[in-house]
Scaffold this motif. Structure first.
Motif, short mmCIF file in Angstrom:
data_model
loop_
_atom_site.label_atom_id
_atom_site.label_comp_id
_atom_site.label_asym_id
_atom_site.label_seq_id
_atom_site.Cartn_x
_atom_site.Cartn_y
_atom_site.Cartn_z
N SER A 185 36.50 33.42 40.93
CA SER A 185 37.22 34.49 40.23
C SER A 185 38.45 34.86 41.05
CB SER A 185 36.33 35.72 40.06
OG SER A 185 35.16 35.39 39.35
N LYS B 86 31.14 36.23 40.68
CA LYS B 86 30.29 35.90 39.53
C LYS B 86 29.42 34.69 39.84
CE LYS B 86 33.78 37.33 36.10
NZ LYS B 86 34.57 36.87 34.91
N GLU C 201 27.67 39.92 37.74
CA GLU C 201 29.08 40.11 38.08
C GLU C 201 29.18 41.31 39.02
OE1 GLU C 201 32.37 39.87 35.10
OE2 GLU C 201 32.74 41.95 35.73
#
Length: 450
Positions: free
Chosen positions: A72, A99, A120
């Motif tokens: 991410s 994540k 998450e």
């Protein structure tokens, strides 16, 4: 997905390396300080901003508690203080999301049976203080390098909030009432390229080890969680533009060039003064020349031609002859001198069985000492005992008593080289040892004045 992140970092480094090579600083674009005498001649503070990819994975420990990690977007900034050429202190801030899910099949070709399908975590902030060490530079031919390899390690604190998704799609906040705070240990490495005197390109990769197993909101197994951050960014040096950055300065090359310049300047100076030194040498030789060998140079010698070895004055002339023959005065031993000695013999008494002189004998011995000093006479002391005791002990006692008298006279100022002390024990009696009176006479120290 695991292969995507390392490939991204490798690709970025490959693309940017040629650009950095072209950005080498031209020698002379900034001031070039001499041998290192502190950081005052350099820029030591800088700030940096960067962006990259965050992932709950570490090359040294897998992917936390879920089977498939995802990369991410992440962002960061730092402030750096360069202490030495190769050592700096950096304060980092990192933010972003992490994540992962359980979609990757395990060794049995089946997805794992676990309580949650994915998570998450919002990394609200990550602050750390690290030491940064430059372990290698690419170009040692220039004082100002343009590529660095560095490593870093430190400690800090991370604040985050995990959200888990169950197998039926329900989202669960791990800590709804706040933010989790955990100790982190960041360890990283990177490449830095000098784009200009003010801007550097920074490529790095940092692993963050947590003191807890709650980054993904799920405890599975015995290992603590971790995450990594691969980034690219810009670093901006702070300070006057004419000063170079301390981190880019090559101390070995700087010292070599400065010493070479000093050597060249010294050789030039020696060459320019060679003729002057030759003239000075000739003048000095002329000034020091001493033809007659009397110790006064010809330049100052008012009486040249004096005999070799003659004693002369400052002008080189003979000194007046002085008769230095010592005058010997022979002193005769008088009757009064002998009387003083006899009086000392008669008054000389020792502690029983010892070599200690009784205080009653001091006045007469003092007069003998004054006589020896005044007339520089020599004196022989002969110690004797009676036959009471063993022969060896009597011999030692007689010697000690004679030495005791000598030491007393020397202590009063008499010349020790003119006093001889000898012990004879009981070998030379002057009376019979069978009576107390005879033994008393035999216990004596005889004085011979000459």
């Amino acid at each position: 997905m695991k292969k995507t992140f390392p490939l991204w970092v490798t690709g970025m480094m490959t693309l940017i390396a040629p650009l950095a090579a072209l950005a080498q600083t031209t020698p002379g674009s900034v001031s070039s300080p001499g041998i290192f005498n502190g950081s005052k001649d350099y820029k030591t503070w800088s700030i940096g901003v960067n962006g990259g990819l965050l992932a709950p994975v570490s090359p040294t420990g897998g992917s936390n508690d879920f089977t498939k990690w995802k990369a991410s977007a992440g962002y960061g900034a730092y402030v750096k203080w360069q202490i030495l050429h190769s050592l700096g202190i950096r304060a980092d801030y990192i933010g972003g999301k992490l994540k992962a899910d359980n979609s990757k099949e395990l060794g049995n070709d089946k997805q794992p049976i676990r309580d949650y399908s994915s998570y998450e975590t919002k990394l609200k902030w990550s602050a750390a203080l690290s030491a940064v060490v430059n372990v290698a530079t690419i170009n040692w031919l220039y004082k100002q390098n343009f590529v660095q390899i560095y490593v870093s390690a430190g400690a800090g604190l991370a604040g985050y909030n995990p959200t888990k998704t169950t197998n039926n799609g329900t989202e669960v906040d791990y800590k709804p009432d706040g933010t989790i705070k955990e100790l982190i240990i960041p360890i990283g490495a990177g490449l830095k390229f000098k784009l200009s005197d003010m801007i550097n390109l920074d490529l790095g990769y940092t692993m963050h080890f947590l003191d807890g197993d709650n980054l993904d909101g799920y405890a599975y197994g015995r290992n603590n969680d971790k995450y990594s951050y691969g980034y690219a960014g810009l670093e901006f040096s702070l300070g006057p533009s004419h000063k170079p950055q301390l981190a880019w300065n090559n101390p070995a090359k700087t010292m070599y060039d400065d010493l070479a310049a000093q050597k060249a300047a010294l050789q030039q100076e020696l060459e320019s003064t060679r003729n002057t030194n030759a003239r000075l040498t000739a003048d000095v030789d002329k000034l020091l020349k001493d033809t007659d060998g009397d110790g006064v140079s010809d330049f100052f010698d008012k009486c040249p031609g004096t005999a070799q070895g003659s004693k002369v004055d400052g002008g080189g002339c003979d000194l007046p002859k002085i008769d230095t023959t010592p005058k010997v005065v022979v002193q005769q031993v008088t009757d009064e001198d002998r009387r003083l000695v006899r009086d000392a013999i008669q008054n000389l008494e020792f502690q029983t069985g010892k070599a200690s002189i009784k205080p009653s004998s001091y006045p007469s011995l003092d007069r003998v000492a004054e006589l020896l000093k005044a007339k520089n006479f020599s004196l022989k002391l002969a110690g004797h005992t009676d036959d009471v005791g063993t022969d060896s002990k009597n011999m030692i006692l007689s010697k000690d008593r004679a030495e005791s008298v000598k030491q007393y006279l020397v202590g009063k100022g008499a010349n020790p080289s003119r006093i001889e002390a000898t012990g004879y024990g009981e070998t030379q009696p002057i009376a019979s040892n069978k009576t107390a009176a005879g033994r008393q006479k035999n216990r004596r120290v005889e004085f011979t004045l000459y």
